[in-house]
Every structure is written in structure tokens, then in C-alpha cells.
Design a protein around this motif. Structure first.
Motif, PDB file in Angstrom:
ATOM      1  N   GLN A   6       0.906   1.321   6.329  1.00  0.00           N
ATOM      2  CA  GLN A   6       1.345   3.481   5.565  1.00  0.00           C
ATOM      3  C   GLN A   6       1.361   3.844   6.761  1.00  0.00           C
ATOM      4  O   GLN A   6       1.110   3.988   8.324  1.00  0.00           O
ATOM      5  CB  GLN A   6      -0.425   3.797   5.393  1.00  0.00           C
ATOM      6  CG  GLN A   6      -1.817   3.360   6.656  1.00  0.00           C
ATOM      7  CD  GLN A   6      -2.704   3.913   6.053  1.00  0.00           C
ATOM      8  OE1 GLN A   6      -2.919   4.997   5.316  1.00  0.00           O
ATOM      9  NE2 GLN A   6      -3.814   2.777   5.709  1.00  0.00           N
ATOM     10  N   ARG A   7       2.104   5.305   6.437  1.00  0.00           N
ATOM     11  CA  ARG A   7       2.241   6.667   7.556  1.00  0.00           C
ATOM     12  C   ARG A   7       0.992   7.375   7.712  1.00  0.00           C
ATOM     13  O   ARG A   7       1.616   8.321   6.329  1.00  0.00           O
ATOM     14  CB  ARG A   7       3.880   6.736   6.901  1.00  0.00           C
ATOM     15  CG  ARG A   7       4.706   5.589   6.975  1.00  0.00           C
ATOM     16  CD  ARG A   7       6.673   6.365   6.695  1.00  0.00           C
ATOM     17  NE  ARG A   7       7.026   5.262   6.217  1.00  0.00           N
ATOM     18  CZ  ARG A   7       8.411   5.016   7.953  1.00  0.00           C
ATOM     19  NH1 ARG A   7       8.143   5.460   8.810  1.00  0.00           N
ATOM     20  NH2 ARG A   7       8.789   4.113   7.146  1.00  0.00           N
ATOM     21  N   SER A  16       4.127   5.568  11.371  1.00  0.00           N
ATOM     22  CA  SER A  16       3.384   3.898  11.209  1.00  0.00           C
ATOM     23  C   SER A  16       2.748   2.467  11.042  1.00  0.00           C
ATOM     24  O   SER A  16       2.375   2.409  12.344  1.00  0.00           O
ATOM     25  CB  SER A  16       4.917   2.622  10.425  1.00  0.00           C
ATOM     26  OG  SER A  16       3.398   1.279   9.274  1.00  0.00           O
ATOM     27  N   VAL A  17       1.637   3.028  10.706  1.00  0.00           N
ATOM     28  CA  VAL A  17       0.526   2.361  11.150  1.00  0.00           C
ATOM     29  C   VAL A  17      -0.171   0.770  10.012  1.00  0.00           C
ATOM     30  O   VAL A  17       0.171   1.057   8.823  1.00  0.00           O
ATOM     31  CB  VAL A  17      -0.947   2.643  10.966  1.00  0.00           C
ATOM     32  CG1 VAL A  17      -1.008   4.111  12.878  1.00  0.00           C
ATOM     33  CG2 VAL A  17      -1.344   3.497   9.454  1.00  0.00           C
ATOM     34  N   ILE A  36      -8.110   4.246  16.729  1.00  0.00           N
ATOM     35  CA  ILE A  36      -6.955   4.825  16.748  1.00  0.00           C
ATOM     36  C   ILE A  36      -7.902   6.656  16.434  1.00  0.00           C
ATOM     37  O   ILE A  36      -6.887   7.705  17.624  1.00  0.00           O
ATOM     38  CB  ILE A  36      -6.194   4.203  15.827  1.00  0.00           C
ATOM     39  CG1 ILE A  36      -4.941   3.604  15.667  1.00  0.00           C
ATOM     40  CG2 ILE A  36      -5.345   6.168  15.157  1.00  0.00           C
ATOM     41  CD1 ILE A  36      -4.452   3.215  14.488  1.00  0.00           C
ATOM     42  N   ASP A  37      -8.461   6.242  15.555  1.00  0.00           N
ATOM     43  CA  ASP A  37      -9.486   7.865  15.364  1.00  0.00           C
ATOM     44  C   ASP A  37      -9.901   7.845  17.189  1.00  0.00           C
ATOM     45  O   ASP A  37      -9.815   9.089  17.649  1.00  0.00           O
ATOM     46  CB  ASP A  37     -10.582   7.445  14.713  1.00  0.00           C
ATOM     47  CG  ASP A  37     -11.464   8.601  14.424  1.00  0.00           C
ATOM     48  OD1 ASP A  37     -10.884   9.512  13.478  1.00  0.00           O
ATOM     49  OD2 ASP A  37     -12.798   8.497  14.754  1.00  0.00           O
ATOM     50  N   ALA A 111      -1.992   7.595  19.948  1.00  0.00           N
ATOM     51  CA  ALA A 111      -1.990   6.800  18.452  1.00  0.00           C
ATOM     52  C   ALA A 111      -1.146   5.477  18.352  1.00  0.00           C
ATOM     53  O   ALA A 111      -1.435   4.718  17.690  1.00  0.00           O
ATOM     54  CB  ALA A 111      -1.264   7.966  17.105  1.00  0.00           C
ATOM     55  N   TRP A 112      -0.087   5.905  18.617  1.00  0.00           N
ATOM     56  CA  TRP A 112       1.284   5.023  18.634  1.00  0.00           C
ATOM     57  C   TRP A 112       0.760   4.073  19.139  1.00  0.00           C
ATOM     58  O   TRP A 112       1.105   2.526  19.166  1.00  0.00           O
ATOM     59  CB  TRP A 112       2.498   5.559  19.049  1.00  0.00           C
ATOM     60  CG  TRP A 112       3.879   4.055  19.513  1.00  0.00           C
ATOM     61  CD1 TRP A 112       4.165   3.704  18.620  1.00  0.00           C
ATOM     62  CD2 TRP A 112       3.653   3.885  21.278  1.00  0.00           C
ATOM     63  NE1 TRP A 112       4.715   2.785  19.571  1.00  0.00           N
ATOM     64  CE2 TRP A 112       4.304   3.270  20.907  1.00  0.00           C
ATOM     65  CE3 TRP A 112       3.485   4.524  22.140  1.00  0.00           C
ATOM     66  CZ2 TRP A 112       4.746   2.354  21.570  1.00  0.00           C
ATOM     67  CZ3 TRP A 112       4.118   3.960  23.635  1.00  0.00           C
ATOM     68  CH2 TRP A 112       5.051   2.463  23.398  1.00  0.00           C
ATOM     69  N   ALA A 113       0.691   4.210  20.881  1.00  0.00           N
ATOM     70  CA  ALA A 113      -0.031   2.978  21.840  1.00  0.00           C
ATOM     71  C   ALA A 113      -1.185   2.104  21.014  1.00  0.00           C
ATOM     72  O   ALA A 113      -1.977   1.019  20.753  1.00  0.00           O
ATOM     73  CB  ALA A 113      -0.512   3.317  22.754  1.00  0.00           C
ATOM     74  N   ALA A 114      -2.392   3.165  20.248  1.00  0.00           N
ATOM     75  CA  ALA A 114      -3.403   2.594  19.909  1.00  0.00           C
ATOM     76  C   ALA A 114      -3.157   0.891  18.632  1.00  0.00           C
ATOM     77  O   ALA A 114      -3.704  -0.086  18.332  1.00  0.00           O
ATOM     78  CB  ALA A 114      -4.620   3.556  19.108  1.00  0.00           C
ATOM     79  N   ASN A 115      -2.394   1.916  17.936  1.00  0.00           N
ATOM     80  CA  ASN A 115      -1.348   1.140  16.839  1.00  0.00           C
ATOM     81  C   ASN A 115      -1.294  -0.473  17.165  1.00  0.00           C
ATOM     82  O   ASN A 115      -1.440  -1.196  17.031  1.00  0.00           O
ATOM     83  CB  ASN A 115      -1.140   1.131  15.670  1.00  0.00           C
ATOM     84  CG  ASN A 115      -0.460   0.538  14.245  1.00  0.00           C
ATOM     85  OD1 ASN A 115      -1.047   0.309  13.812  1.00  0.00           O
ATOM     86  ND2 ASN A 115       1.214   0.012  14.120  1.00  0.00           N
TER      87      ASN A 115
END
Length: 310
Positions: A6-7, A16-17, A36-37, A111-115
Motif C-alpha cells: 500500500q502507499r 510503498s510499504v 514503522i510506527d 519509514a522507508w528504512a523500517a519498511n
């Protein structure tokens, strides 16, 4: 886009995650969505500590019970908005002359890194300059690693002594848990005479404390020397090495966090008035502490002093 993807929009960036319900910490049911949160919510205090520092990730795509790998050369799959720098490669990087690394500067970057299931964020004790070139170190770190039959209580006793030595040398130390077994003492420093100066100074401190209390402290790395003692790992000041960032998750049971603590907490464990287990923090604990105390690892607000000659 598949149902697993999902975006989302974070800080004006669309990314995109995927696989948000995937459990990355099985023993506590902690999912990728929660990872991510956490990184999004902790970003205001985490980002200043990684600003300008090329990031090494430890990635666990199948969770902490699966295979892991370190990733330095991560720019190749970063979104276009993530800052990239080309860094001379240390000798351990299999013959590569340079590494294309990333620097995390925004909540969206985290968030990108966590994904990517980059559960841990590691950074060096130096930043890059405006041209993206490695600057001289601006932090000193002493990593306390307890051997068998020792733990966080023994680390607190050693940290207290190190803090006193650093203060006597005009430095302004701060301290955090490693999020695993030990802890780390840091001090902001003025640009040293050369890149190896922090390592020499840290090694000397470790040797002095070991000489004073050889039954409690060791400065050499050999595992045979470490049972019943705390290793003061001075080698983390090598410019090629990195240390886990403040507020980073650790890939450990319970989804623990490398957490800044106060010297009063170190004292309380050392004198027996606080259970050492109280210095084991989860993501919820850390978010609550930041709301109550702010950033206890405020090196920007600490006194920055030169290292003694040596």
C-alpha cells in the motif's frame, strides 16, 4: 498494486510499504507495521543523532529468528529523495573502493528504512561535511560489554567510573543502554588532532581502569579474558566502525531499544536502589520516557571539549 502493498504519505513523501502484518519479533508478536510506527513516532529525537552520519543497517527480512545481513551500500534501492553519499570503503568491504551510502534526514527516510526490515540503525562517530566527505570525529564512545556472570549492574559501576574520568578531562558524558546486554558512554568532542586520537584516548582510559580493578574490567578483546568482567570496548572509535544509534530498535527478544538514561539511573543501579531490569526498555517505554523527560542524550546541548593530548 498487490494487497500486500500500500502507499502511504509521510512528511509529504509517498512511499510503498508492504507486508505490514508480518511478525518480526515472534516472542512478543511485534509486526512490521509496529516497527514503522515506532520509527515514525521516535523520529524527532532519533534524527538529530544520525544527522550527517552515513547509516549501516542490520536487516531482518524474515524477522529476528531468520537470516540477517548488514547493509552499507544501500543507496541503490533508496527513493530519490533520500540523501546519498559516496564514502571511501574500509578494507573489510571486499575490495570495493567506495560505498554508496544513505543519510537519514527525515521521518519519511526512517519509514522507508523500517519498511526494509532495517530493524537496527548504526552510525559512525563522525559526520560528512558539506561536500559529502568524512569529517573528523565529533563523538567519543566507550562500549561496555558484560562477560559471563556479569550484567547491567556491573556495567553501571564501570560507567560511573568512566563518567568521572571523562568529566575530570573536561568532557560532558552521556550514557545509554545498548538495548542488548550492555551500555555505552559517549562524550561530544572538538575535532581531534587526527582520526585515530579518540581511539588512543579511549584505549588509554580502558587500560587504566583495567589496571586499577583487573578483577572487574578488561580492555583486551579475547573472550577467554572476559568471564566475570566488563569489557571496555575502546575500538568502536575506529573511523571504520559504527555503533547502534540512540533510540534504535535492537533485534533482540522483546523488541528492546538502545535507550538514553540519566546518570541518576546509573547511580541508582550501582547503589542497589534500582533493579537493573528497570534499564530494559521497550518501544512503548521509550516513547513514554521521551514524552516525560525529553532527549536524555542531548549531545548538542552538552559541552564540547578537546580530548587531552595523547
Amino acid at each position: 498494486m498487490s494487497p500486500a502493498k500500500q502507499r502511504v504519505e509521510i512528511d509529504g513523501r509517498t512511499l510503498s510499504v508492504s507486508n505490514l502484518e508480518k511478525v518480526l519479533f515472534p516472542e512478543v508478536g511485534f509486526t512490521k507495521a509496529q516497527v514503522i510506527d515506532y520509527y515514525v513516532r521516535i523520529a524527532p529525537v532519533l534524527l538529530p543523532h544520525v544527522a550527517g552520519r552515513p547509516v549501516t543497517f542490520t536487516r531482518w527480512p524474515d524477522g529476528v529468528e531468520g537470516q540477517t545481513f548488514f547493509e552499507k551500500n544501500s543507496a541503490r534501492h533508496a527513493p530519490e529523495w533520500v540523501r546519498r553519499v559516496t564514502i571511501p570503503s574500509p578494507g573489510s568491504s571486499r575490495g570495493r573502493e567506495t560505498l554508496d551510502m544513505v543519510i537519514l534526514e527525515s521521518t519519511a527516510d526512517l519509514a522507508w528504512a523500517a519498511n526494509l526490515a532495517a530493524l537496527e540503525v548504526h552510525v559512525p562517530q563522525w559526520r560528512v561535511d558539506d561536500d559529502g566527505q568524512p569529517a573528523l570525529p565529533d563523538l567519543l564512545v566507550l562500549d561496555l560489554d558484560p562477560g559471563q556472570e556479569t550484567g547491567i549492574a556491573e556495567c553501571c559501576a564501570v560507567a560511573e567510573r568512566l563518567g568521572q574520568r571523562l568529566e575530570a578531562d573536561g568532557l560532558d558524558p552521556v550514557v545509554k543502554t545498548s538495548g542488548s546486554k550492555g551500555m555505552q558512554v559517549y562524550a561530544p568532542i572538538e575535532a581531534p588532532a587526527d582520526r585515530e586520537h579518540p581511539s588512543r584516548y579511549a584505549k588509554q582510559l580502558a587500560q587504566e581502569l583495567s589496571a586499577e580493578t583487573p578483577d572487574d574490567v578488561v580492555w583486551r578483546m579475547e573472550k577467554a579474558l572476559r568471564p566475570g568482567k566488563v569489557l571496555i570496548d575502546w575500538s568502536q572509535n575506529n573511523p571504520a566502525k559504527t555503533t547502534v544509534a540512540p533510540y534504535s530498535l535492537r533485534a533482540r527478544v522483546g523488541a528492546t531499544v538502545s535507550t538514553p538514561i540519566g546518570w541518576d539511573e546509573v547511580d541508582a543501579v550501582r547503589d542497589g536502589s534500582l533493579d537493573p531490569a528497570a534499564l530494559r526498555f521497550t518501544t512503548d517505554d521509550v516513547l513514554a520516557r521521551v514524552e516525560e523527560y525529553g532527549d536524555l542524550f542531548d549531545v548538542a546541548g552538552a559541552t564540547r571539549a578537546p580530548l587531552p593530548e595523547g
